[in-house]
Enzyme design. Structure first.
Site, PDB file in Angstrom:
ATOM      1  CG  ASP A 161     -28.016  -1.399  64.223  1.00 43.63           C
ATOM      2  OD1 ASP A 161     -29.168  -0.472  64.248  1.00 43.63           O
ATOM      3  OD2 ASP A 161     -27.298  -1.405  64.300  1.00 43.63           O
ATOM      4  CG  HIS A 162     -27.986  -2.960  68.787  1.00 41.96           C
ATOM      5  ND1 HIS A 162     -27.776  -3.808  68.009  1.00 41.96           N
ATOM      6  CD2 HIS A 162     -27.035  -2.584  69.337  1.00 41.96           C
ATOM      7  CE1 HIS A 162     -26.644  -3.890  68.006  1.00 41.96           C
ATOM      8  NE2 HIS A 162     -26.072  -2.724  69.041  1.00 41.96           N
ATOM      9  CB  CYS A 218     -27.288   1.279  61.888  1.00 43.24           C
ATOM     10  SG  CYS A 218     -25.629   2.548  61.251  1.00 43.24           S
ATOM     11  N   GLY A 219     -26.800   3.136  64.292  1.00 42.99           N
ATOM     12  CA  GLY A 219     -26.118   3.986  64.961  1.00 42.99           C
ATOM     13  C   GLY A 219     -25.470   5.614  64.553  1.00 42.99           C
ATOM     14  N   GLY A 221     -26.193   5.232  61.493  1.00 46.63           N
ATOM     15  CA  GLY A 221     -26.214   5.675  59.309  1.00 46.63           C
ATOM     16  C   GLY A 221     -25.533   4.729  58.362  1.00 46.63           C
ATOM     17  CB  ILE A 222     -22.241   5.205  58.629  1.00 45.58           C
ATOM     18  CG1 ILE A 222     -21.271   6.629  59.259  1.00 45.58           C
ATOM     19  CG2 ILE A 222     -20.839   4.541  57.589  1.00 45.58           C
ATOM     20  CD1 ILE A 222     -20.293   6.820  59.745  1.00 45.58           C
ATOM     21  N   GLY A 223     -23.502   2.355  58.538  1.00 45.07           N
ATOM     22  CA  GLY A 223     -22.781   1.538  57.892  1.00 45.07           C
ATOM     23  C   GLY A 223     -23.790   0.341  57.590  1.00 45.07           C
ATOM     24  CG  MET A 224     -28.264   0.796  58.878  1.00 43.60           C
ATOM     25  SD  MET A 224     -28.861  -1.430  58.811  1.00 43.60           S
ATOM     26  CE  MET A 224     -29.923  -1.381  60.369  1.00 43.60           C
ATOM     27  NE  ARG A 285     -26.691  20.249  37.508  1.00 44.97           N
ATOM     28  CZ  ARG A 285     -27.655  20.296  38.289  1.00 44.97           C
ATOM     29  NH1 ARG A 285     -28.240  20.638  37.321  1.00 44.97           N
ATOM     30  NH2 ARG A 285     -26.903  21.037  39.056  1.00 44.97           N
TER      31      ARG A 285
END
Length: 302
Positions: A161-162, A218-219, A221-224, A285
């Site tokens: 994103d931006h 993204c700003g 990385g969490i939203g993505m 595992r």
């Protein structure tokens, strides 16, 4: 990658190869699948008792539910690679279906060896055991070759994103320098956009195998990562350091790496991308845990 093993009656060699291949592919965390058929197979017969016993006793692989099937055009159409046990099987396939010549090989030919896998039908169980050992060795070589060819055809899906645009451009520069192919799904400026739109494009490209892996920025990385993980088959990992990026592949078999353009600098980001791309899923595992994630996904995807 879908592999089709072909023998004569589909009760000895090809079902053994199918069982060994699927077990080994799973252990190495590969998204490969094998099936089998016979050029002159009767329908619905179980694998030979010796084949069942050898795979169960020596490899803990259960093929007791296998039922023989005759080779059909649809089987050839669906397979990415067709491996025959002998040259006569290969020629039988090509004489009837010459249009599939580009993906039909004998199993030894495919890995650069001469000869054929002999039929153990009617022989003592020790002959079956020797056949299984031979197939196991060949299948290890096959999986290695397929994996290397895939790596050579690596195409990375990029999205941002931006807030992640500038870091995405830095990652593109690195990929260009390394000669790694990529497909940029945008965005293409710092103008404000919605990150789920780009997460979806990249996730769908990876899930459909249009691209081998993906990188989203993204700003933070969490939203993505949240958005990408809504797509079945995606394991998007948010990472902020080199160790986490490498472990995301080795332990979690992450097929998308998510970075924060407002958190991670370009130098560190390139190091993370390099470690993640070069890492290999360790299976074992870790595969058991990935399987449990897949079951959760399956439960809530109905």
């Amino acid at each position: 990658m879908k592999v089709l093993f072909v023998c004569t009656g589909n009760t000895c060699r090809s079902p053994m190869a199918e069982g060994l291949f699927n077990d080994k592919a799973k252990a190495f965390g590969k998204d490969f699948e094998a099936k089998s058929a016979g050029v002159f197979a009767p329908e619905g017969f179980p694998a030979s008792q010796e084949a069942i016993e050898v795979l169960k006793q020596d490899y803990n692989i259960d093929i007791s539910n296998h039922r023989s099937k005759s080779l059909r055009r649809q089987d050839l159409e669906e397979a990415d690679l067709i491996l025959a046990m002998s040259n006569s099987h290969k020629q039988s396939i090509l004489s009837k279906y010459p249009e599939y010549s580009n993906k039909v090989f004998t199993i030894k030919e495919f890995v650069g060896l001469e000869g054929e896998v002999e039929d153990p039908y009617g022989m003592p169980i020790e002959v079956y055991r020797e056949t299984a050992r031979e197939l196991e060795d060949l299948i290890s070589k096959i999986i290695t070759k397929i994996s290397q060819e895939r790596k050579g055809k690596m195409v990375i899906a990029l999205g941002a994103d931006h807030g992640g645009y500038e870091l995405k451009e830095a990652i593109k520069k690195y990929l260009n320098e390394k000669g790694i192919a990529y497909k940029d799904f945008g965005t293409f400026s710092t103008e404000s956009v919605d990150y789920p739109d780009y997460a979806l494009k990249v996730a769908e490209a990876v899930a459909s195998h249009e691209c081998s892996e993906g990188i989203l920025v993204c700003g933070t990385g969490i939203g993505m990562s949240i958005a990408a993980n809504k797509v079945p088959g995606i394991r998007a990992a948010h990472a902020e350091d080199v160790f986490s990026a490498k472990a995301a592949k080795e332990h979690n078999n992450a097929n998308i790496l998510c970075l924060g353009g407002r958190i991670t600098g370009p130098g560190l980001a390139v190091m993370m991308v390099e470690e993640w791309l070069n890492a290999t899923f360790q299976g074992g595992r870790h595969q058991r845990r990935i399987d449990k994630i897949a079951e959760i996904e399956k439960k809530y995807s109905k």
